[in-house]
Scaffold this active site. Structure first.
Site, mmCIF file in Angstrom:
data_model
loop_
_atom_site.group_PDB
_atom_site.id
_atom_site.type_symbol
_atom_site.label_atom_id
_atom_site.label_comp_id
_atom_site.label_asym_id
_atom_site.label_seq_id
_atom_site.Cartn_x
_atom_site.Cartn_y
_atom_site.Cartn_z
ATOM 1 N N PHE A 37 -2.383 5.009 -8.659
ATOM 2 C CA PHE A 37 -3.447 4.083 -9.051
ATOM 3 C C PHE A 37 -2.874 2.941 -9.909
ATOM 4 O O PHE A 37 -3.133 1.768 -9.656
ATOM 5 C CB PHE A 37 -4.540 4.832 -9.819
ATOM 6 N N GLU A 122 -35.597 13.389 -16.128
ATOM 7 C CA GLU A 122 -34.194 12.996 -16.285
ATOM 8 C C GLU A 122 -33.679 13.451 -17.634
ATOM 9 O O GLU A 122 -34.456 13.636 -18.569
ATOM 10 C CB GLU A 122 -34.072 11.462 -16.240
ATOM 11 N N LYS A 124 -32.125 12.821 -21.182
ATOM 12 C CA LYS A 124 -32.167 11.667 -22.083
ATOM 13 C C LYS A 124 -30.791 11.551 -22.738
ATOM 14 O O LYS A 124 -30.463 12.291 -23.663
ATOM 15 C CB LYS A 124 -33.267 11.858 -23.135
ATOM 16 N N ASP A 126 -27.672 10.407 -24.837
ATOM 17 C CA ASP A 126 -27.658 9.970 -26.227
ATOM 18 C C ASP A 126 -26.536 8.959 -26.447
ATOM 19 O O ASP A 126 -25.429 9.312 -26.817
ATOM 20 C CB ASP A 126 -27.467 11.207 -27.122
ATOM 21 N N ARG A 145 -29.535 -3.552 -26.253
ATOM 22 C CA ARG A 145 -30.962 -3.576 -26.517
ATOM 23 C C ARG A 145 -31.350 -4.624 -27.562
ATOM 24 O O ARG A 145 -32.301 -5.358 -27.384
ATOM 25 C CB ARG A 145 -31.364 -2.181 -26.999
ATOM 26 N N TYR A 234 -33.011 2.968 -14.582
ATOM 27 C CA TYR A 234 -34.239 2.175 -14.485
ATOM 28 C C TYR A 234 -33.925 0.843 -13.824
ATOM 29 O O TYR A 234 -33.064 0.107 -14.310
ATOM 30 C CB TYR A 234 -34.782 1.956 -15.909
ATOM 31 N N LYS A 296 -41.003 10.531 -16.141
ATOM 32 C CA LYS A 296 -41.542 9.253 -15.648
ATOM 33 C C LYS A 296 -42.442 9.500 -14.446
ATOM 34 O O LYS A 296 -42.094 10.306 -13.577
ATOM 35 C CB LYS A 296 -40.391 8.343 -15.195
ATOM 36 N N LYS A 320 -38.305 15.274 -27.024
ATOM 37 C CA LYS A 320 -37.121 15.426 -27.887
ATOM 38 C C LYS A 320 -36.892 16.895 -28.176
ATOM 39 O O LYS A 320 -37.811 17.608 -28.599
ATOM 40 C CB LYS A 320 -37.350 14.698 -29.219
ATOM 41 N N CYS A 414 -7.225 21.305 -57.417
ATOM 42 C CA CYS A 414 -6.909 21.435 -55.993
ATOM 43 C C CYS A 414 -6.599 22.893 -55.646
ATOM 44 O O CYS A 414 -5.767 23.524 -56.309
ATOM 45 C CB CYS A 414 -5.707 20.552 -55.651
ATOM 46 N N CYS A 417 -2.650 22.965 -54.726
ATOM 47 C CA CYS A 417 -1.533 22.658 -55.628
ATOM 48 C C CYS A 417 -1.963 22.614 -57.089
ATOM 49 O O CYS A 417 -1.176 22.258 -57.956
ATOM 50 C CB CYS A 417 -0.880 21.344 -55.223
ATOM 51 N N CYS A 432 -7.463 15.115 -54.019
ATOM 52 C CA CYS A 432 -6.312 15.568 -54.786
ATOM 53 C C CYS A 432 -5.310 14.433 -54.845
ATOM 54 O O CYS A 432 -4.823 13.977 -53.820
ATOM 55 C CB CYS A 432 -5.698 16.796 -54.107
ATOM 56 N N CYS A 438 1.313 17.903 -52.632
ATOM 57 C CA CYS A 438 0.281 18.848 -52.211
ATOM 58 C C CYS A 438 0.565 19.261 -50.756
ATOM 59 O O CYS A 438 0.591 18.412 -49.855
ATOM 60 C CB CYS A 438 -1.080 18.167 -52.350
HETATM 61 S S1 IVH Z 1 -36.078 5.056 -19.479
HETATM 62 C C1 IVH Z 1 -39.279 1.866 -19.985
HETATM 63 N N1 IVH Z 1 -34.434 7.058 -19.046
HETATM 64 O O1 IVH Z 1 -33.949 6.521 -24.550
HETATM 65 C C2 IVH Z 1 -38.351 3.005 -19.833
HETATM 66 N N2 IVH Z 1 -34.352 5.972 -21.163
HETATM 67 O O2 IVH Z 1 -36.749 5.160 -26.091
HETATM 68 C C3 IVH Z 1 -37.034 2.744 -20.404
HETATM 69 N N3 IVH Z 1 -32.622 6.856 -22.668
HETATM 70 O O3 IVH Z 1 -33.634 3.376 -25.628
HETATM 71 C C4 IVH Z 1 -36.206 3.901 -20.750
HETATM 72 N N4 IVH Z 1 -31.840 8.384 -21.290
HETATM 73 O O4 IVH Z 1 -31.783 4.007 -24.170
HETATM 74 C C5 IVH Z 1 -34.864 6.133 -19.928
HETATM 75 N N5 IVH Z 1 -33.005 8.813 -18.517
HETATM 76 C C6 IVH Z 1 -33.424 7.892 -19.373
HETATM 77 C C7 IVH Z 1 -32.840 7.752 -20.650
HETATM 78 C C8 IVH Z 1 -33.353 6.790 -21.533
HETATM 79 C C9 IVH Z 1 -31.709 7.832 -22.487
HETATM 80 C C10 IVH Z 1 -32.786 6.090 -23.910
HETATM 81 C C11 IVH Z 1 -32.956 4.613 -23.725
HETATM 82 C C12 IVH Z 1 -34.090 4.202 -24.621
HETATM 83 C C13 IVH Z 1 -34.555 5.481 -25.247
HETATM 84 C C14 IVH Z 1 -36.042 5.655 -25.053
#
Ligand code: IVH
Length: 677
Positions: A37, A122, A124, A126, A145, A234, A296, A320, A414, A417, A432, A438
């Site tokens: 690669f 889906e 979420k 982080d 954002r 999305y 959704k 959450k 410590c 030491c 320390c 140490c």
């Molecule tokens: S949909 C209008 N899907 O969670 C719908 N958001 O407040 C827009 N996030 O800031 C969000 N995984 O950054 C969506 N599978 C997912 C997500 C997701 C993480 C975050 C996104 C957003 C916050 C929701």
């Protein structure tokens, strides 16, 4: 190779490299070795350098980074970036389902019925959200954002993320936006923290902060090295192909985006609850962090009918996860001394299951937190595993406090030491100050010194360093170079061969270039990149030692903290002795002649075109010399060309054009003279 052949080859290589990127980073199924690669990529980069007119903004070479963003431009989102409302319980979700049904004028079904509302569930992710804009199948802009209305243009950095396609395949709309989450896989996060620890930087709290910090870095080459990843979730635009979210996710996948295989189209809220229950337990097995589930409404007509509140869509909700909490007994508090001398109090717990692992230890952070929580040995404490990797104590179950327990007295000396600990104003942790004596500090510094990105002495690992230190053979990094084979042989598990390897490894390290030696000596806050930039600027350690704080601050990447740390380091007598012994041992404390000649800003602002054959240097060498001295190379002559560097057998066309535009023509000797000035 002529121009048209080069153009064709650049196109072919770009397609092939992007196919391999996709196989590796999206499909998780590479079909060639890293070496092969890299070869392809090198070939592409070399061709693009030679024929810069064919360098496209979506070339895979952009993924290597290198461009610097001084300030990120603020740009308006085409569609506001809304957030989701949160839910925390089954009741909240049933309530959400009821409101959706009501909003659509549907009779609420019983929980198990197949309703006419389908949900997509889906993970979420982080990390940080990103809006990716595509025009005619090419990534044109990536926006963070920000405040939801406008965000930062981080396109250059986003291009380094290999799972974000730069060019799409298949039947995509001519213009659309796709939103997703940029995140750091957990193993990359762990690696970054290991490296930070090595240079005495505090660890990053969690992968989310690390990811958003990385996207705001100015140097895209550093971003490229961080191995960020991105899932999309999305799609927005006038001409999205399908009338439902799930179908569009699948379409996005077919155009080259990375979508999660765990997204599911479900028939009713009961299936949603099952999905959540499953991931509440299984989430710890994922290679990245999630903090919940997003639910959704699948059908776009229904989404439209439900609409938005001021802040979030009514057709979606985030669930959450509760940070898992358990209560267990605090058996003891011990204190760890880090490589930089920082003291961390550690809670030793009665082992308890939490977040998929058995937890025996948790961080107590510092003296203030112990005092605030009033944690005492013998207490039952609540332990939580949130976004952070190390579990933390969040409180004490006072109902279970035994009589006659004593408030915890923080150590004053410590544990390694016995030096009196210090705590500087504004610092949370005690430390320390005995950095030269140490044991964990001394051993830690040596481990850093020999590590791969520093002196790279792989015949000398942490265990051997421990042995050498305990046997009294080495007390600092300079002592390493006085080691004799005969001293090593009596050590346990040290055969003749390992002893030879060790001595050879030390010998070979004398060729390690200055910038890595500078990183290796372990000046606090001077990481690999900073060391490189400083080395390039100062060229030798002697110059660095002579610089004032103000002069140091003129170097890119050197802020007040680093400047302070460098001057403290060289003011220390023991450090001075160590450095002078290392110099005598033959380590490189200045840039090599080649590097010295190379680096300058003598050609800043000048653009060169090279043509013909040269006697002293190859064309590639000349190009490198131009870049190292701050100049730019170009493949064709234009009004912007400053010099035509002409060799033998130069094409008559170029000469004619240069003369017509009044571009100065110089020889190889003239060029050398320019650099020698
Ligand atoms: S949909 C209008 N899907 O969670 C719908 N958001 O407040 C827009 N996030 O800031 C969000 N995984 O950054 C969506 N599978 C997912 C997500 C997701 C993480 C975050 C996104 C957003 C916050 C929701």
């Amino acid at each position: 190779m002529d121009r048209s052949q080069a153009e064709k080859k650049i196109k072919e290589l770009s397609v092939e490299i992007e196919k391999h990127n996709h196989n590796y980073y999206v499909n998780d199924a590479p079909t060639i070795s890293d070496f092969e690669f890299d070869k392809l990529l090198e070939e592409l980069i070399a061709l693009e350098k030679q024929f810069p007119e064919f360098l496209s903004s979506t070339s895979p070479s952009q993924r290597v980074g290198g461009a610097i963003t001084k300030t990120f431009k603020t740009v308006k989102h085409n569609y506001p970036m809304l957030s989701l409302s949160n839910s925390y319980s089954t009741e909240d979700l049933i309530d959400f389902d009821r409101k959706v049904q009501e909003g659509l004028g549907l009779q609420q079904n019983d929980l198990f019925a197949s309703s006419t509302v389908k949900y997509v569930c889906e993970l979420k992710f982080d990390g940080l959200s990103i809006g990716l804009n595509y025009v005619n199948g090419e990534l044109t802009q990536a926006i963070t954002r920000g405040d939801g209305v406008q965000g930062d243009d981080v396109t250059t950095n986003a291009k380094t993320i290999r799972s974000i396609p730069l060019k799409l395949k298949g039947n995509y709309p001519s213009s659309f936006e796709i939103r997703g989450e940029i995140f750091l896989p957990r193993h990359v996060f762990d690696q970054i923290n290991k490296e930070r620890e090595e240079i005495g930087e505090p660890p990053l709290a969690n992968p989310r902060n690390a990811a958003s910090g990385t996207m705001k870095m100015q140097d895209s080459a550093v971003v490229a090295g961080r191995k960020l990843d991105c899932f999309v979730y999305y799609m927005l635009g006038e001409e999205v192909p399908f009338k439902s979210h799930f179908e569009n996710l699948n379409a996005a996948k077919s155009w080259g985006f990375k979508t999660s295989e765990h997204s599911k189209l479900l028939d009713n809220i009961n299936e949603v609850l099952e999905y959540i229950e499953y991931w509440d337990k299984e989430r710890f097995k994922l290679p990245f962090d999630i903090d919940g589930i997003v639910i959704k409404v699948n059908d776009y007509k229904q989404q439209l009918q439900l609409g938005f509140t001021a802040k979030s869509p009514r057709w979606a909700i985030a669930y959450k996860f509760k940070a898992e909490q358990v209560s267990t007994e605090l058996l003891d508090i011990t204190y760890q001394v880090g490589r930089t001398g920082a003291i961390t109090p550690v809670a030793n717990l009665k082992p308890v299951a939490l977040g998929g692992t058995m937890v025996k230890r948790a961080s107590l952070h510092n003296a203030d937190i112990i005092e605030k929580l009033d944690v005492r040995i013998g207490d039952f404490v609540f332990v939580e595993k949130g976004g952070e990797i190390i579990p933390k104590i969040i409180g004490v179950d006072l109902t279970k406090r035994k009589p006659n327990t004593e408030p915890t007295k923080y150590i004053t000396h410590c544990p390694e030491c016995e030096t009196l600990l210090r705590r500087d104003e504004d610092e949370a942790n005690h430390f320390c100050p005995n950095d030269m004596g140490c044991p964990p500090q001394v051993k830690g510094r040596m481990e850093h010194f020999v590590s791969r990105k520093a002196m790279n002495i792989d015949s000398l690992g942490g265990e051997t360093i421990g042995q050498l230190y305990d046997a009294g053979l080495v007390k600092n990094i300079a002592d390493l170079y006085d080691l004799k084979k005969e001293q090593l042989l009596p050590l346990e598990r040290m055969a003749e061969k390992s002893a030879n390897n060790l001595i050879e490894g030390l010998e070979a390290s004398k060729n390690v270039p200055f910038e890595r030696v500078l990183y290796a000596i372990g000046i606090r806050h001077v990481g690999e990149t900073t060391a490189k930039k400083i080395a390039k600027k100062v060229k030798s350690l002697d110059v660095l030692i002579g610089l004032t704080k103000e002069q140091l601050l003129e170097t890119d990447e050197v802020g007040g903290v680093i400047a302070e740390s460098i001057s403290d380091f060289f003011a220390n007598e023991q450090n001075k002795t160590i450095i002078s012994r290392l110099k005598n041992a033959g380590l490189k404390f200045e840039l090599s002649e080649e590097q010295q000649q190379a680096g300058s800003d003598k050609l800043n602002g000048l653009t060169f075109v090279i043509s013909g054959v040269f006697n002293k240097h190859s064309r590639d060498q000349l190009k490198e010399m131009i870049e190292f001295n701050g100049g730019k190379n170009s493949g064709s002559i234009s009004g912007k060309t400053s010099f035509l560097l002409a060799g033998d057998n130069m094409g008559p066309e170029k000469l004619k054009k240069a003369e017509k535009l009044g571009v100065k023509i110089i020889s190889e000797d003239d060029f050398e003279a320019m650099l020698a000035k």
